[in-house]
Scaffold this active site. Structure first.
Site, short mmCIF file in Angstrom:
data_model
loop_
_atom_site.label_atom_id
_atom_site.label_comp_id
_atom_site.label_asym_id
_atom_site.label_seq_id
_atom_site.Cartn_x
_atom_site.Cartn_y
_atom_site.Cartn_z
CG ASP A 77 -2.20 0.73 1.06
OD1 ASP A 77 -2.32 1.49 0.09
OD2 ASP A 77 -3.09 0.56 1.92
CG ASP B 274 -9.32 2.56 -0.60
OD1 ASP B 274 -8.85 1.43 -0.88
OD2 ASP B 274 -8.74 3.37 0.14
#
Ligand code: DGJ
Length: 739
Positions: free
Chosen positions: A476, A546
């Site tokens: 990430d 997301d």
């Protein structure tokens, strides 16, 4: 293999295969002039050369060349200040303090083995040829090698440039584009993809304006704001009509792709490192390599252009090790528990993962020392002792003992000010002296241009992966860069930091993926803030957004599909109401939006799983059963209106055709709609699963398939319905009769 690159005695160069031809020549003045990029030519060395203008006012003529101005000459690698006034591919400061360089042809060679770029990702060669043209500025001894690769089997060419300072004085590079493409005057549109967090990949189409259109990033990542992909389209191009020229980069940092409509209506495409805030000191004897740019061409609309990209990315960009490997289904802890994870909870979720039949448990954020929210601990990559007393290797072993694979989340490039790492090494962050560093998600960016930082991260990650029980890593990266500067670089090299960061990141990724070739790495940057071919060169898949609300995700996946094959995407069934936009949708539609993504899973709390258990089990069983189908097939956008989307996915052997239909808002008394399938065998018969219906391929393509109606009140026999009202979806599965 017939030659892909041919050269005439008078120095016309042609790169040609069944999909495209790319032709240029050396002019009498020694300038590389572009002649053709487009449909395949049977005699590519014989294309008409553009006119030279004989009577003009105001135009400048090139350094002594009569009737020759670079302003209206299509070029391969244009500079500035020698009669061309458009934005240049190369621009810099020479030893005299001015910015005039004049690059002339010096020599060329053709190689069968595609050279890999030094320190940067580059597409694999295979059945390809590479032409290397050397240009030189005689006065300042700046040499530029232009690399052109063409493949036997792809509608794509690759370009890059390598600079070498052969002089005795430093040269300062400001523009060092990877590629320039001067398309002839025409009526063009631009297609590009813009967005922000949780709203990535919005497609915009605009008429090419007079002046310069720029899609770029100065954020340190390729960014969700402007994905590094721009296509120039013949005006009015559709999925199956029109000339389309797509451009992207194998680069994950500050990029620019610009399209300039010049005074003579031509279109100059430049692609490479963003010249804004870029400055590279090229010492005598030193080289500078640009990232690789890719150009694809379709003469038959956007569908074919996407097909070229999809096949190429699979064959030449993503790691070969995972190319044909079906992806595991998974349960991810993030939207199931957020930071509230400990060993017991993870093991409980692992039990749930077993119950719903997925292959893998992924432990997302929250597992390392002190990490109970997003204000702390990034950088300290050791398991939190209170919550994970047995440590990660033991936890991984316990999860695997349940018959699952084990995956784990890292955000290696970041550090929280509240962390042991920052206390120990405050100078390891990107920063500039005497300024407060801006925070993003309470965190700072580590300076990956430094080898000590790279080594630290390698060792921390290696300490966990070396247990041998980690099958998957989610990598990430959750902020954009600010106050970009490096304590390890001198004052006059501070503006090299962003690019040096990328070189450091690629070095680290190369080391890790070489050491752990069987670990499946997933690229993530708050979703799609760094979704590009550079990252995909190391990581076979990415977390595209997301945003897990299926309706919002339709445009994200649909937009991304113009460039990316869905093999490189992951999707999970998230909670409802959705945590980003509050929309309530069925489990079915939440699954369907990601049905063609290669990696599919679930991120739901134990309670949510219990509530929807039967459905979740069914969808995960379907995902598992079709995991192999979702690798290497053909994705097509077959319908897109304000209220409907239909996507087709054809398995790589052509035996199964999936057609997913999404109806967004319900309304009364709607018209009957059809979707027309594409790419079928016109004379083959296809059976529609769970029905007694059989259709000939040509009927499905020409006449189409009626789409289901949104169910309201009494149902008419023989009509196919969707029961969800708003946000309905339906999946058709056709099997080829002789398949
Ligand atoms: C952002 C990612 O996109 C999410 O999926 C999740 O991993 C969080 N970071 C964790 O902090």
């Amino acid at each position: 293999m017939t030659a892909l690159i041919t050269v005439s005695d008078d120095l016309t160069f042609a790169l040609s295969n069944a999909h495209l031809s790319y032709v240029f020549r050396v002019s009498a003045e020694g300038i590389l002039e572009h002649l053709h990029f487009g449909g395949a030519l049977s005699d590519p060395l014989n294309v008409a050369v553009h006119h030279r203008r004989t009577i003009r006012h105001v135009a400048s003529t090139f350094q002594g060349g009569k009737h020759y101005s670079l302003s209206d000459t299509p070029q391969e690698y244009p500079g500035f200040g020698t009669s061309d006034y458009r934005f240049p591919a190369v621009h810099g400061r020479n030893a005299h303090g001015n910015t005039i360089f004049s690059l002339h042809y010096k020599k060329h060679k053709i190689v069968k083995e595609k050279p890999r770029l030094k320190k940067l990702p580059s597409a694999r060669g295979g059945e390809s040829e590479t032409l290397i043209i050397t240009l030189q500025d005689r006065l300042h001894k700046l040499r530029v090698e232009l690399y052109y690769t063409i493949w036997a089997d792809h509608g794509v060419i690759a370009r890059s440039a390598k600079f070498r300072n052969l002089g005795k004085q430093e040269i300062q590079l400001q523009h060092a584009f990877s590629s320039a493409l001067d398309l002839p005057s025409g009526d063009y549109e631009i297609q590009h993809f813009h967005g922000t967090w949780a709203r990535e990949f919005n497609e915009e189409r605009i008429d090419l304006p007079q002046g310069r259109f720029v899609s770029d990033s100065a954020r340190g990542t390729s960014s969700a704001a402007h994905n590094p992909y721009v296509a120039v389209l013949q005006k009015g191009a559709t999925e199956d009509y029109g000339k389309c020229y797509g451009t992207t980069l194998l680069y994950s940092g500050n990029f620019a792709i610009s399209v300039e409509k010049g005074e003579f209506e031509d279109a100059r495409v430049l692609a490479g490192i963003n010249p804004f805030n870029f400055h590279w000191r090229l010492k005598p004897g030193k080289n500078f390599c640009t990232p690789e740019a890719l150009h694809a061409y379709s003469g038959e609309g956007l569908r074919k252009l996407s097909h070229h990209w999809h096949r190429f990315i699979r064959a030449c960009v993503t790691p070969e090790r995972f190319r044909d490997v079906p992806r595991p289904t998974y349960l991810n802890t993030w939207e199931a528990a957020y930071f509230d994870v400990d060993e017991d909870k993870v093991l409980d979720l692992a039990d749930k993962a077993v119950e719903i039949g997925v292959d893998m448990l992924v432990l997302d954020d929250g597992w390392f020392e002190g990490r109970q929210d997003d204000t702390t601990s990034l950088g300290d990559w050791r398991a939190d002792k209170a919550r994970f007393p047995s440590g990660i290797p033991a936890l991984a072993a316990k999860v695997k003992a349940k018959g699952l694979k084990f995956g784990i989340w890292f955000e290696p490039e970041m550090v929280n000010p509240r962390s042991q790492l920052f206390e120990k090494h405050p100078d390891w962050i990107l920063h500039v002296p005497d300024r407060v560093s801006s925070l993003g998600r309470n965190q700072l960016t580590l300076d990956l241009s430094r080898s000590d930082v790279q080594d630290y991260l390698y060792n921390e990650i290696d300490a966990i992966l070396s247990c041998g029980d980690v099958d998957y890593v989610k990598w990430d990266m959750n902020r954009n860069m600010t106050e970009v500067g490096s304590a390890a670089l001198p004052r006059n090299r501070q503006r090299e930091t962003s690019h040096r960061y990328m070189l450091g990141l690629y070095k680290l990724l190369d080391r890790l993926t070489t050491a752990y070739p069987d670990v499946l790495f997933e690229n993530c940057a708050s979703g799609g803030n760094r979704f590009d071919l550079g990252m995909l060169s190391y990581m076979p898949q990415g977390w595209i957004s997301d945003m897990c609300d299926p309706i919002a995700r339709l445009s994200i996946i649909g937009g991304a599909s113009h460039l990316f094959p869905l093999d490189v995407t992951a999707a999970y069934i998230g909670p409802s109401p959705n945590h980003q936009n509050g929309r309530v949708t069925s489990v079915k539609t939440r699954f369907m939006a990601g049905v063609f993504c290669a990696a599919r899973g679930v991120s739901l709390s134990e309670a949510d799983i219990e509530t929807h258990k039967d459905e979740v089990i069914d969808y995960m069983a379907f995902a598992k059963a079709t995991a192999d189908d979702m690798i290497g097939g053909t994705f097509d956008r077959v319908k897109k209106t304000a209220n409907e989307v239909a996507w087709q996915y054809t398995t790589r052997d052509g035996s199964t055709i999936y057609l997913a239909y999404f109806h967004i808002l319900s309304a009364p008394n709607l018209p009957f709609r059809r979707a027309h399938l594409v790419g079928l065998d016109p004379s083959a018969d296809y059976h529609l699963e769970d029905s007694d219906e059989n259709y000939r391929g040509d009927a499905l393509m020409q006449s189409g398939m009626p789409m289901p109606q949104v169910a309201v009140g009494e149902k008419t026999p023989g009509v196919r319905y969707m029961d969800d009202g708003d946000f309905s979806s339906h999946l058709f599965v056709f099997r080829r009769a002789d398949g």
